[in-house]
Design a protein around this motif. Structure first.
Motif, short mmCIF file in Angstrom:
data_model
loop_
_atom_site.label_atom_id
_atom_site.label_comp_id
_atom_site.label_asym_id
_atom_site.label_seq_id
_atom_site.Cartn_x
_atom_site.Cartn_y
_atom_site.Cartn_z
N GLU A 32 -8.31 10.48 -11.41
CA GLU A 32 -8.33 11.51 -10.39
C GLU A 32 -9.39 12.53 -10.80
OE1 GLU A 32 -4.47 13.28 -9.49
OE2 GLU A 32 -3.54 11.56 -10.46
N ALA A 33 -10.29 12.84 -9.90
CA ALA A 33 -11.33 13.82 -10.18
C ALA A 33 -11.19 14.99 -9.22
CB ALA A 33 -12.71 13.17 -10.03
N ALA A 34 -11.39 16.21 -9.75
CA ALA A 34 -11.25 17.42 -8.94
C ALA A 34 -12.58 17.96 -8.46
CB ALA A 34 -10.51 18.49 -9.73
N ASN A 35 -13.69 17.38 -8.96
CA ASN A 35 -15.00 17.86 -8.52
C ASN A 35 -16.02 16.72 -8.59
OD1 ASN A 35 -16.24 17.75 -11.18
ND2 ASN A 35 -15.06 19.59 -11.66
N GLY A 36 -17.21 16.99 -8.11
CA GLY A 36 -18.24 15.96 -8.00
C GLY A 36 -18.70 15.42 -9.34
N GLN A 37 -18.87 16.31 -10.32
CA GLN A 37 -19.33 15.88 -11.64
C GLN A 37 -18.32 14.93 -12.27
OE1 GLN A 37 -22.39 16.47 -12.89
NE2 GLN A 37 -21.77 14.99 -14.43
N GLN A 38 -17.05 15.32 -12.23
CA GLN A 38 -15.98 14.45 -12.75
C GLN A 38 -15.98 13.12 -12.02
OE1 GLN A 38 -12.29 16.58 -12.13
NE2 GLN A 38 -11.96 16.78 -14.33
N ALA A 39 -16.17 13.18 -10.70
CA ALA A 39 -16.14 11.97 -9.87
C ALA A 39 -17.20 10.98 -10.34
CB ALA A 39 -16.35 12.32 -8.41
N LEU A 40 -18.42 11.47 -10.55
CA LEU A 40 -19.51 10.58 -10.96
C LEU A 40 -19.25 10.00 -12.35
CD1 LEU A 40 -22.47 12.69 -9.56
CD2 LEU A 40 -21.68 10.48 -8.70
N GLU A 41 -18.76 10.84 -13.27
CA GLU A 41 -18.46 10.36 -14.62
C GLU A 41 -17.34 9.33 -14.60
OE1 GLU A 41 -17.66 13.93 -16.87
OE2 GLU A 41 -19.72 14.64 -16.60
N MET A 42 -16.26 9.64 -13.87
CA MET A 42 -15.12 8.73 -13.84
C MET A 42 -15.45 7.43 -13.13
SD MET A 42 -11.98 11.35 -13.25
CE MET A 42 -10.63 10.48 -13.99
N ALA A 43 -16.27 7.51 -12.07
CA ALA A 43 -16.66 6.29 -11.36
C ALA A 43 -17.42 5.38 -12.32
CB ALA A 43 -17.50 6.62 -10.14
N SER A 44 -18.28 5.98 -13.13
CA SER A 44 -19.08 5.22 -14.08
C SER A 44 -18.19 4.62 -15.18
CB SER A 44 -20.14 6.14 -14.67
OG SER A 44 -20.93 5.44 -15.58
N ASP A 45 -17.22 5.41 -15.66
CA ASP A 45 -16.35 4.97 -16.75
C ASP A 45 -15.32 3.94 -16.32
OD1 ASP A 45 -17.67 6.75 -18.37
OD2 ASP A 45 -16.07 8.25 -18.38
N THR A 46 -14.73 4.14 -15.13
CA THR A 46 -13.59 3.30 -14.73
C THR A 46 -13.97 2.11 -13.86
OG1 THR A 46 -13.11 4.67 -12.78
CG2 THR A 46 -12.00 5.28 -14.84
N LYS A 47 -15.17 2.12 -13.27
CA LYS A 47 -15.63 1.02 -12.39
C LYS A 47 -14.56 0.63 -11.36
CE LYS A 47 -19.56 0.11 -14.65
NZ LYS A 47 -20.19 1.40 -14.78
N PRO A 48 -14.16 1.58 -10.50
CA PRO A 48 -13.11 1.25 -9.52
C PRO A 48 -13.62 0.32 -8.43
CG PRO A 48 -14.04 3.40 -9.06
CD PRO A 48 -14.69 2.92 -10.33
N ASP A 49 -12.67 -0.30 -7.71
CA ASP A 49 -13.01 -1.13 -6.56
C ASP A 49 -13.25 -0.25 -5.34
OD1 ASP A 49 -12.58 -3.71 -7.86
OD2 ASP A 49 -10.47 -3.13 -7.87
N LEU A 50 -12.55 0.91 -5.32
CA LEU A 50 -12.62 1.79 -4.16
C LEU A 50 -12.45 3.23 -4.63
CD1 LEU A 50 -11.23 1.30 -0.67
CD2 LEU A 50 -10.48 3.33 -1.87
N ILE A 51 -13.13 4.14 -3.95
CA ILE A 51 -13.02 5.57 -4.26
C ILE A 51 -12.64 6.30 -2.98
CG2 ILE A 51 -14.27 7.64 -5.00
CD1 ILE A 51 -16.16 5.71 -6.56
N THR A 52 -11.59 7.15 -3.05
CA THR A 52 -11.33 8.06 -1.93
C THR A 52 -12.04 9.35 -2.30
OG1 THR A 52 -9.28 9.02 -2.82
CG2 THR A 52 -9.06 7.03 -1.47
N LEU A 53 -12.84 9.87 -1.38
CA LEU A 53 -13.74 10.98 -1.69
C LEU A 53 -13.64 12.08 -0.65
CD1 LEU A 53 -16.12 12.11 -3.39
CD2 LEU A 53 -17.62 10.61 -2.09
N ASP A 54 -13.28 13.28 -1.11
CA ASP A 54 -13.22 14.44 -0.23
C ASP A 54 -14.65 14.88 0.09
OD1 ASP A 54 -12.35 16.64 1.18
OD2 ASP A 54 -11.63 17.75 -0.56
#
Length: 127
Positions: A32-54
């Motif tokens: 779970e990411a609360a901001n854009g920077q976290q989102a980009l880092e976590m997407a890179s680290d976790t390699k999800p199949d899908l992202i829900t993005l505010d």
């Protein structure tokens, strides 16, 4: 193998609600990411199949984050979730590579239907 999902929203309540819906439906929430920077880092680290993005994040716009994710991981599905349902923003999100756009407030059925069809589109045979 379960589909892996990353939730990005500045609202703790919204992240928790989405996490509960998705987990109950059998998805694996990898972060779970609360901001854009976290989102980009976590997407890179976790390699999800899908992202829900505010769309509205404290440090960035969801559209900028979407473009960053698209550069790093063009195959990941991104479902935009926002209270902002203006056609211009919806169209820009879809043109920038979002798979779908959900306007808040939304129902659990709507979220699961859109997430399910986005993951099916991926052509993945994972259930």
């Amino acid at each position: 193998m379960k589909n892996r999902i990353l939730i990005v929203d500045d609202s703790f309540y919204m992240r928790t609600m989405l996490k509960n819906m998705l987990t109950d439906a059998g998805y694996e929430v990898v972060g779970e990411a609360a901001n854009g920077q976290q989102a980009l880092e976590m997407a890179s680290d976790t390699k999800p199949d899908l992202i829900t993005l505010d769309v509205i994040l404290p440090d960035n716009t969801g559209l900028d984050v979407l473009k960053g994710i698209r550069q790093e991981q063009p195959e990941v599905k991104v479902v935009m979730c926002s209270a902002v349902g203006q056609e211009v923003i919806v169209n820009e999100a879809l043109e920038s590579g979002a798979t779908a756009y959900i306007v808040k407030p939304f129902s659990e059925e709507k979220v699961l239907e859109i997430v399910g069809s986005a993951l099916q589109e991926a052509g993945s045979d994972q259930a």
